[in-house]
Write a protein that holds these residues in place. Sequence first.
Motif, short mmCIF file in Angstrom:
data_model
loop_
_atom_site.label_atom_id
_atom_site.label_comp_id
_atom_site.label_asym_id
_atom_site.label_seq_id
_atom_site.Cartn_x
_atom_site.Cartn_y
_atom_site.Cartn_z
N ASP A 73 -6.08 3.19 -3.23
CA ASP A 73 -6.22 4.12 -2.28
C ASP A 73 -7.00 3.75 -1.09
OD1 ASP A 73 -5.06 6.39 -0.97
OD2 ASP A 73 -7.07 7.38 -1.26
N LEU A 74 -8.25 3.25 -1.61
CA LEU A 74 -8.91 2.92 -0.36
C LEU A 74 -8.31 1.52 0.39
CD1 LEU A 74 -12.04 3.19 1.07
CD2 LEU A 74 -12.74 1.48 -0.60
N ALA A 75 -8.09 0.61 -0.24
CA ALA A 75 -7.54 -0.62 0.19
C ALA A 75 -6.03 -0.10 0.90
CB ALA A 75 -7.10 -1.47 -0.83
N ALA A 76 -5.26 0.72 0.42
CA ALA A 76 -4.03 1.25 1.14
C ALA A 76 -4.46 1.74 2.48
CB ALA A 76 -3.34 1.87 0.23
N ARG A 77 -5.50 2.57 2.66
CA ARG A 77 -5.58 3.06 3.88
C ARG A 77 -6.53 2.15 4.84
NH1 ARG A 77 -3.68 7.71 3.23
NH2 ARG A 77 -3.27 8.79 1.25
N PHE A 78 -7.40 1.64 4.64
CA PHE A 78 -8.25 0.59 5.26
C PHE A 78 -7.53 -0.79 5.61
CE2 PHE A 78 -11.32 3.94 4.56
CZ PHE A 78 -11.95 4.25 5.69
N ALA A 79 -6.65 -1.14 4.84
CA ALA A 79 -6.04 -2.58 5.07
C ALA A 79 -4.48 -2.57 4.74
CB ALA A 79 -6.58 -3.60 4.04
N PRO A 80 -3.77 -1.69 5.31
CA PRO A 80 -2.43 -1.51 5.38
C PRO A 80 -1.56 -2.77 5.84
CG PRO A 80 -3.06 -0.44 7.10
CD PRO A 80 -4.37 -0.82 6.64
N GLU A 81 -0.53 -3.07 5.04
CA GLU A 81 -0.05 -4.49 5.39
C GLU A 81 1.24 -4.16 6.23
OE1 GLU A 81 0.53 -6.54 1.90
OE2 GLU A 81 -1.15 -5.92 0.82
N ASP A 82 1.64 -5.26 6.89
CA ASP A 82 2.85 -5.09 7.65
C ASP A 82 4.09 -4.57 6.95
OD1 ASP A 82 1.56 -6.01 10.03
OD2 ASP A 82 1.87 -7.87 9.69
N PRO A 83 4.80 -3.67 7.42
CA PRO A 83 5.98 -3.56 6.48
C PRO A 83 7.16 -4.73 6.62
CG PRO A 83 6.23 -2.35 8.78
CD PRO A 83 4.94 -3.11 8.51
N PRO A 84 8.00 -4.79 5.65
CA PRO A 84 8.93 -5.91 5.44
C PRO A 84 10.08 -5.89 6.54
CG PRO A 84 9.55 -4.30 3.85
CD PRO A 84 8.34 -3.80 4.53
N ALA A 85 10.21 -6.91 7.05
CA ALA A 85 11.26 -7.16 8.16
C ALA A 85 12.72 -6.18 7.86
CB ALA A 85 11.52 -8.37 8.37
N ALA A 86 13.41 -6.15 8.56
CA ALA A 86 14.74 -5.28 8.29
C ALA A 86 15.56 -6.16 7.35
CB ALA A 86 15.46 -5.02 9.64
N GLY A 87 15.94 -5.72 6.23
CA GLY A 87 16.70 -6.57 5.43
C GLY A 87 16.12 -7.43 4.68
N GLY A 88 14.96 -7.59 4.72
CA GLY A 88 14.14 -8.44 4.25
C GLY A 88 13.52 -7.77 2.58
N ALA A 89 13.11 -8.67 1.86
CA ALA A 89 12.56 -8.33 0.61
C ALA A 89 11.03 -7.33 0.82
CB ALA A 89 12.03 -9.51 -0.23
N ALA A 90 11.15 -6.31 0.22
CA ALA A 90 10.24 -5.36 0.26
C ALA A 90 8.81 -5.99 -0.88
CB ALA A 90 10.45 -4.17 -0.31
N ARG A 91 7.89 -5.85 -0.26
CA ARG A 91 6.56 -6.33 -1.34
C ARG A 91 5.87 -5.20 -1.97
NH1 ARG A 91 6.18 -9.55 3.75
NH2 ARG A 91 4.54 -8.39 4.10
N ILE A 92 5.41 -5.51 -3.15
CA ILE A 92 4.49 -4.71 -3.53
C ILE A 92 3.14 -4.87 -3.11
CG2 ILE A 92 2.84 -4.34 -5.72
CD1 ILE A 92 5.27 -4.92 -7.24
N PRO A 93 2.40 -3.84 -2.43
CA PRO A 93 1.48 -3.93 -1.38
C PRO A 93 0.22 -4.82 -2.36
CG PRO A 93 1.39 -1.68 -2.39
CD PRO A 93 2.64 -2.55 -2.69
N PHE A 94 -0.04 -6.09 -1.61
CA PHE A 94 -0.90 -6.98 -2.12
C PHE A 94 -2.37 -6.50 -2.33
CE2 PHE A 94 -3.66 -10.67 -2.18
CZ PHE A 94 -3.14 -11.52 -3.25
N VAL A 95 -2.90 -6.28 -1.20
CA VAL A 95 -4.37 -6.21 -0.93
C VAL A 95 -4.55 -4.64 -1.99
CG1 VAL A 95 -6.15 -5.23 0.26
CG2 VAL A 95 -4.77 -7.01 1.12
N PRO A 96 -3.85 -3.67 -2.06
CA PRO A 96 -4.41 -2.56 -3.06
C PRO A 96 -4.29 -2.92 -4.34
CG PRO A 96 -2.92 -1.74 -1.16
CD PRO A 96 -2.92 -3.08 -0.96
N VAL A 97 -3.25 -3.50 -4.76
CA VAL A 97 -2.96 -4.16 -6.28
C VAL A 97 -4.15 -5.04 -6.71
CG1 VAL A 97 -1.52 -5.26 -7.79
CG2 VAL A 97 -0.60 -3.55 -6.42
N VAL A 98 -4.32 -5.77 -5.82
CA VAL A 98 -5.40 -6.98 -6.27
C VAL A 98 -6.59 -6.46 -6.19
CG1 VAL A 98 -6.44 -9.08 -5.73
CG2 VAL A 98 -4.15 -8.95 -5.45
#
Length: 832
Positions: free
Chosen positions: A181-206
């Motif tokens: 949760d801390l990583a998701a709130r302080f280091a959010p990642e760019d959303p995927p481009a329209a029609g692009g592949a969605a990504r599992i949030p890297f920083v929070p998971v790692v």
Amino acid sequence: MRAGLPRDPAQWIALALSLAALLAGAWLHRRGRSPAASRPGPAPRAGAAPGLAIAAALAVVAALISAAYVAVYLRGGPRIIDATSYWLEARAMAAGYLAWPLDEPAASVLGRFLVRSDAAAHGAAALGAASPGGAAPSSAGHVAVIFPPGYPALLALGFLAGAPLAVGPVLAAALALATYDLAARFAPEDPPAAGGAARIPFVPVVAALFSAICAALRYHTADTMSHGLAALCFTVALASARRALDEARGAATRAPRGRLDPAVRAAALAGLAAGWLAATRPPSALALAAALLLVLLPGSARGPAAADPREGGPAPVPAPRLGALAAAMVLGALPGLALLAAHQRAATGGFASSQAAYYAVSDGPPGCFRYGFGAGVGCLGEHGDFVRHNLAEGFGFLAAAGTTLRRLKLHLVDALNAEPLALLVIAGAAIALRRPRSRPLAVALLLQIAAYAPFYFDGNYPGGGARLFADVLPIEHVLAAMAALAIVERGVVEPRAREGRGPAGGPRARLAAALVAAALALAGFAFRAGFDHAALRDREGGLPMFDPASVARAGVARGLVFVDTDHGFNLGFDPAPGDVAVLRYRGDALDRMAWEARGRPPAYRYRFAIPDGGGLAAVSIAPLVFDAPGDALRDAVIEGESLWPPRAQRGAWALPEHAGGTCASGGRLLAVHAAAGGGTAATNGDASAASGGVSAASDASVVHVGLPAPWLRGARISPRMAISGDGAGEVRLLVDGALLHVWRIEPAAPGAPAAPLACAELPPRPIPERAVEIELSLARRSAAGAGARAASPPERLESPRRRAGNEGTEGGAEGLFALDAVRVAGGNSVDR
């Protein structure tokens, strides 16, 4: 520092998992580079659910590893003295005590990290600091563990549930989720481009992955130490404050929704976590408070909205709204602060620091335990070797820098299990400093370092690492994950985009990078950190120093069990005992007194013998037989070292010291040391009586020790003193606060024949039949102070001169002035 090939099964398992993760990461990376990986295909569904599911799985892994740590490395119970003290404090709180009643003989309970609640009031009266005409202090008192109550309050829930060691693994799971949760709130990642592949949030998971495989966190969520809870409070407070601001910004255009407003709820949760951190580790709460200000204050800044949500959020929060969030935080902090205040009052009788109150009567020099700088900082009893080696010139800038650098050196291994991997944390901090939204994470690390810079002791040990910095390990895991993402983006994704191969390989590259990061941390444990945890496992006999199962196997169903160690007492003693009660073994008349006071039940001695060459300790439990009731106490001995810690100290301090091969009874004694500038008072009996038996001079060096009054009423007592060199002073007998008698010990005349340590029994003195409180006041004086005395009473002992150059004698160049023992003639049994 130890490193090398793995030596125990846990290290080999970590190495196998590291190789598997490395191979899986290499396979994914290679597949991502293949032409088939660039072909368009259906995009995975976006959303936070996959990331949360992975974080939940990692939380389970963290809990399981911490539970395994209890069995494999702790071998079934708390090991560090601090951990056993928290264990005792939690057991007392589960029984409803912040401080529990102290029964005579007090020496059967009092000891390391325990403070008597009437010590401050008693000391003020005995040392002439109380108001004139005040009532004599009562012998009744309470005793408490000196550590803040935040973590013991949580551990007490484990005692109530019958599984206290399950609290740590639960904290481990919560920490993995909170780190996500801390990583998701302080280091959010760019959303995927329209029609692009969605990504599992890297920083929070790692970051959650790093949390799960961090060996230092596995220790701090296995042993009953407070740092696991402190890290959780620090993490939740920061993440909740960030969430509160984000919710408030999102609702800036609509009216507040009162107490049910999500922003207010998040702010209250941040305050609750911050207040509980203050009740757990107050210096860490100072660092957190400054970090929260860094999070909140930019939220009210005037100016245009930031275009990038990672760089500070869409719009500033109106000042009234920000004030409401701050008020919610303050209200949320009140429960933790109230718990801390209640504990301090129960432990000290006021709102002073329980730790400062403990060290004031148990260690020295006076004022040695304090948060700050200057001469005299550093306690010679608890941290003697450290202080003599590192603080010889006092605790100034250079000494503080050295202590901080030692902490940082050992802390390099803590976050990711090996020193080289700490470069990821440093790189992540550099990245975070350039991003306003992430900047508080990097600054929080610096604030934590600064918060403990004024504390003189480094607090490092194998396995626990630089534990004073363990409270910010989740932040370090987030920063390391940010650095790993930057490496992936710049080393894999961006080159593919420049080559025109598209972003399709991005998700695979990120997953490969996560596996490689896990492989490196696991290899770090296999080749480096595992040795530290093995050293923790094998230290001090390699076992918890008290095991209830061993007592049960010995057939002990009821009675008293006397233990030899502080660790064992903390693990076994229960303020609300059942059929089996645990007390300290003193090896003198105090043991019999404790046995009588509890009704003469069956008694046993629990021995924990550590082999001289190392290895597992040998545990034995044997019956302890006392003499038959009657006149057994009519010629008894109380050892001087059994009376530590004293009731009060002024200008001096007393410590148990070894004196093997000398006249000291049992090879130990209670030595009195005068502080610099103290010990020169020369007082007469009248002046002593006017101030409760203690010199009114400001440079008096006095230590008060209590004696068990119920057994000594009507008896005759004879202090036995051990002296050498210029050791000189007075032994004053105080009954119910009034001076009853003074024995004086004078140094030998200059030129007298040299002599080693000498012991002599002073003439006996009777104790009144109605005595409620009996004390000995040990007043140390220098030879100059002794020579200034005009007269001496008949009870006079002449100190032998110290042999020139005999630096091995206890007491150093100042000579020795020590209480060896107290002989009791005509003592009472409990029946009388």
